[in-house]
Enzyme design. Structure first.
Site, short mmCIF file in Angstrom:
data_model
loop_
_atom_site.label_atom_id
_atom_site.label_comp_id
_atom_site.label_asym_id
_atom_site.label_seq_id
_atom_site.Cartn_x
_atom_site.Cartn_y
_atom_site.Cartn_z
N GLY B 73 -16.44 -12.57 -25.63
CA GLY B 73 -16.95 -11.42 -25.87
C GLY B 73 -17.60 -10.58 -24.59
CB THR B 74 -17.89 -11.45 -21.10
OG1 THR B 74 -19.08 -12.27 -21.47
CG2 THR B 74 -18.72 -10.57 -19.79
N GLY B 208 -15.02 -16.42 -30.08
CA GLY B 208 -14.75 -17.48 -30.77
C GLY B 208 -15.87 -18.58 -30.74
CB THR B 245 0.61 -15.35 -20.66
OG1 THR B 245 1.60 -14.83 -19.58
CG2 THR B 245 1.35 -16.30 -21.63
CB CYS B 341 -30.94 -14.15 -13.54
SG CYS B 341 -31.60 -14.93 -11.98
C1 LIG Z 1 -24.39 -10.39 -28.46
C2 LIG Z 1 -23.43 -11.12 -27.43
N1 LIG Z 1 -22.43 -10.48 -26.78
C3 LIG Z 1 -21.75 -11.01 -25.89
C4 LIG Z 1 -21.73 -12.32 -25.70
C5 LIG Z 1 -20.74 -12.90 -24.67
O1 LIG Z 1 -19.60 -13.56 -25.19
P1 LIG Z 1 -18.79 -14.67 -24.28
O2 LIG Z 1 -19.73 -15.73 -24.41
O3 LIG Z 1 -17.30 -14.99 -25.12
O4 LIG Z 1 -18.30 -14.00 -22.99
C6 LIG Z 1 -22.83 -13.31 -26.13
C7 LIG Z 1 -22.53 -14.50 -25.98
O5 LIG Z 1 -23.40 -15.01 -24.94
C8 LIG Z 1 -23.61 -12.58 -27.09
O6 LIG Z 1 -24.48 -13.03 -27.50
#
Ligand SMILES: Cc1ncc(COP(=O)(O)O)c(C=O)c1O
Lengths: 369, 401
Positions: B73-74, B208, B245, B341
């Site tokens: 997600g990040t 995921g 990859t 943090c």
């Molecule tokens: C709303 C939201 N965005 C992004 C993320 C980040 O995703 P990831 O942990 O896969 O990097 C999270 C999870 O902590 C989330 O809750």
């Protein structure tokens, strides 16, 4: 017991926490975040509250399998320790912030919170012996920290555990290495944790600004120089006075007068202190009957001096030193010990130094009105 | 410690891996092959990755070509915000404005702030409703005629207080003035209906490990016509927008997890909402002055739930979230204060501050989040201890004067 281990990220508190676990206590680790703007990485080997230190502490806690939290005490620490430190210097005194932190933060704010949350005691990595309510010097004289704990009361000591007092620092590092702690070889922190670059004068200058004043020779009363801020001086200081005396004899700071910002200097024969008047004392146990004989330590890592202690009308103490001492600064604690080479010198209590004088003199030098 | 199994009420942080994901991944991990290689092993790996892409696309209403696999997600948030900003400004240097909600995850917020600091972006912070939602009208006002806007981003569902926004209406509003729209749907997928095509958004972040899939694997769904400048340069594996990859095993796991989460959503969401409502009602009974943050439990948005069904976010006046968390942890109950943090120092949640809560309320809050393994026994375990825990935390005070 349910105990809270204060973990700075250094080797001492790591081993203290480990020994508390070994002793069968139910241990929770806590790292105290004391600085409002935390640096990510340590600057040098000094500070004790960077994010990296928190990480080091957490690593140890995870290895020990104990819960670990960071408590944000920055606000309390700023008010009770940092601001107090600055105010003390501004008043011409020389504070000891570690002692203040033990008094106001570790064994007050933290202990209170720990108790309220159901803990029985706070464990720290201080080098001092504590058994049956008696606080004594560490077996490792060079690392002894009983001076900065001298301010604790019986009630505070009853809820404190110092597992390291009976061993040397070398042994502490050995234990850390045996357990595979990454902090086993981490450098000791020496300086004031909130002044990581060690530049106390620069720190005070930033906080207090320029406060120029005269430097006066005690013997002649003549102004022999100018300074940018009396807070840059400590009684007994010899170097960095910024004046050249007519003769070649070294000069020492004898006194600091905050209102006129006068720093008085003089030769060694005038720098000796034999008589101390203090603020109200605190005792580690039942208050001893006055007068009594004891040893007194007048600053961290100072040499203990035999003395006679009497009370005064204002509720403070008068301490008459057997031998004159140099560098006795108002604001520092006079920590009183009952010598005991067998079990370690027993800490009786302490009192903040108010005024000092010559052994013969009746009136003290008055560093502050 | 001596607890058998902790009671896990922190599924919004991460949720246990599904057994079928574990099986699919371990199977794939045992096979050699780089999906970019031309030989048989490479072809087999590529086939597995592309099947996963199709499966993920199907689950989320996207076309396979719209799926870019990322490291989570990040990364997806960073890629969408920075990539869309760069591409749009490249096309027209007047487009420097980013319109974004202050209640976003840090992956979005910090990307935006980085662009403001280093790339000359200007930020317009959207007003957030007390529920945590951003309204299309607020977005329209912030966009103006859109000519100077590079990108707009509003999350589908908030990770702390569970507020679900009407993303389709927001995307349409952005499109009215020609602005591309990104949404972080990390928390929404599998909890509410997420259909990429139907929503009209240009870019959508998913990951995921909130679905029973692996950590470090996610996707950015990106419309074919959306220009996006890459963050990671290299082999150009993912439409030349993302290089590296492919982690085929993780991708396979991601697709299996998304498929299961989406297809089991309706029943699971109903069960989570039932448990969550029990939890909130039970806490309210034990601690009458506890306050629910975020939308009402029965709130509705676009005929779906207006609040994530597994989310309960509560403030306990006079107690500190940190202390509550520690006391619950000591009793084997795991939840979250929402935001810590990197040093682990609790800060009042930026989300609660964004919805207008005062810092004390923000500091006194806890998030309980339910997921696919949650049971009535988990809720009971919390209700058994919550009153004495809150009582004790209140005695410890707020640590402030
Ligand atoms: C709303 C939201 N965005 C992004 C993320 C980040 O995703 P990831 O942990 O896969 O990097 C999270 C999870 O902590 C989330 O809750």
């Amino acid at each position: 017991m349910r105990v809270l281990a204060a973990m700075s990220g250094g080797v001492d508190s790591a081993v203290a926490a480990a020994l508390a676990v070994d002793a069968g206590h139910d241990v929770t680790g806590v790292h105290l975040a004391l600085s409002p703007d935390r640096q990510t990485l340590r600057s040098g080997a000094r500070g004790c509250c960077s994010v990296e230190d928190a990480h080091d502490a957490r690593r140890v806690a995870d290895e020990l399998g104990i819960p670990f939290y960071v408590w944000d005490l920055a606000e309390r620490f700023t008010e009770d320790v940092v601001d107090d430190f600055v105010a003390e210097y501004a008043a011409g005194r020389t504070p000891n912030p570690c002692l203040r932190c033990n008094e106001k933060i570790k064994f007050s704010a933290v202990l209170d919170r720990a108790r309220a949350l159901g803990f029985d005691a706070v464990v720290t990595g201080h080098h001092a012996r504590l058994a049956d309510g008696e606080l004594r010097r560490s077996v490792d004289a060079a690392k002894d920290q009983s001076y900065v704990l001298g301010v604790l009361t019986a009630e505070q000591l009853a809820a404190a555990v110092f597992p390291l007092g009976g061993m040397t620092k070398d042994r502490v590092r050995e234990i850390a290495a045996e357990r595979g702690f990454a902090v086993a070889t981490k450098a000791d922190s020496h300086d004031i944790c909130f002044i990581p670059d060690g530049d106390t004068r620069g720190f005070l200058a930033r906080r207090l600004g320029e406060q120029p004043g005269p430097v006066v020779d005690a013997a002649t009363g003549a102004t022999v120089g100018e300074h940018a801020g009396a807070y840059g001086f400590t009684v007994g200081q010899r170097r960095g006075l910024g004046v050249t005396a007519g003769d070649s004899r070294p000069r020492y700071v004898l006194g600091i007068e905050p209102v006129t910002r006068t720093v008085t200097i003089g030769t060694a024969d005038l720098a000796g202190v034999g008589r101390i008047v203090t603020a109200a004392p605190t005792w580690t146990g039942a208050p001893p009957e006055l007068p009594f004989r004891a040893e007194v330590q007048l600053r961290a890592h100072g040499t203990p001096v035999p003395c006679e202690v009497t009370g005064d009308e204002a509720g403070g103490l008068r301490i008459l030193l057997d031998e004159q001492q140099r560098g006795v600064a108002a604001g520092q604690s006079a920590v009183l010990y009952a010598p005991d080479p067998e079990r370690g010198d027993l800490v009786l209590g302490q009192a903040a130094i108010r005024t000092t004088g010559d052994r013969a003199a009746t009136a003290g030098r008055e560093p502050s009105a | 410690m001596t607890y058998s199994e902790p009671v896990y009420l922190d599924h919004a942080a991460t949720t246990p891996m599904l057994p079928e994901v574990l099986a699919a991944m371990t199977g794939q991990l045992g096979r050699v092959g780089n999906a970019s290689s031309l030989h048989a092993s490479g072809r087999a790996a590529r086939r597995a990755a592309e099947q996963a892409r199709e499966r993920l696309a199907e689950a989320l209403g996207a076309r396979p070509s719209e799926v870019l696999f990322t490291g989570g997600g990040t990364e997806s948030d960073n890629l969408a915000v920075k990539g869309l900003f760069w591409a749009r400004r490249e096309a027209d240097s007047r487009r420097r404005r980013i319109v974004v909600s202050p209640a976003e995850h840090h992956a979005v917020l910090d990307s935006v702030e980085w662009l403001a600091k280093h790339e000359g972006a200007e930020v317009t912070w959207l007003p957030v409703e007390p529920s945590g939602r951003v309204t299309p009208r607020a977005l329209a006002e912030a966009l103006g005629d859109g000519s100077d806007v590079a990108v707009a981003s509003v999350m589908w569902a908030n990770n702390e207080i569970g507020a679900v926004s009407d993303v389709a209406a927001l995307a349409a509003t952005a499109h009215d003035v020609g602005v591309p729209f990104h949404t972080d749907a990390v928390q929404a997928v599998g909890q509410v209906l997420v259909d990429f095509g139907a929503s009209g958004v240009d870019a959508l972040t998913m990951t995921g490990h909130k679905l029973g899939g692996p950590m470090g694997a996610g996707a950015l769904l990106l419309r074919r016509d959306a220009e996006c400048t890459p963050l990671l340069h290299g082999g150009g594996q993912e439409r030349d927008v993302r290089s590296g990859t492919l982690d085929v095993a993780a991708i396979v796991g991601l697709a299996v997890a998304a498929d299961a989460a989406v297809h089991g959503r309706v029943e699971r969401a109903a069960e989570l909402a039932r448990l969550r409502d029990r939890l909130v009602a039970g806490v309210a009974e034990q601690v009458p002055d506890a306050q629910l943050n975020g939308p009402a439990l029965d709130d509705v948005v676009r005929s779906g739930p207006g609040r994530l069904p597994g989310n309960a976010h509560l403030s306990f006046p006079g107690a500190e979230g940190d202390a509550l968390l520690m006391l619950l942890d000591a009793r084997g109950i795991e939840c979250s204060t929402g935001s810590a943090c990197s040093a682990g120092v609790a800060r009042p949640s930026h989300v609660l501050l964004a919805v207008g809560a005062d810092p004390d309320r923000a500091r006194s809050s806890l998030r309980f989040s339910l997921g696919h393994t949650s049971t009535d026994a988990d809720v009971d375990a919390l209700l058994d201890v919550v009153a004495p825990v809150v009582e004790r935390a209140r005695r410890a005070g707020t640590g402030r004067r």
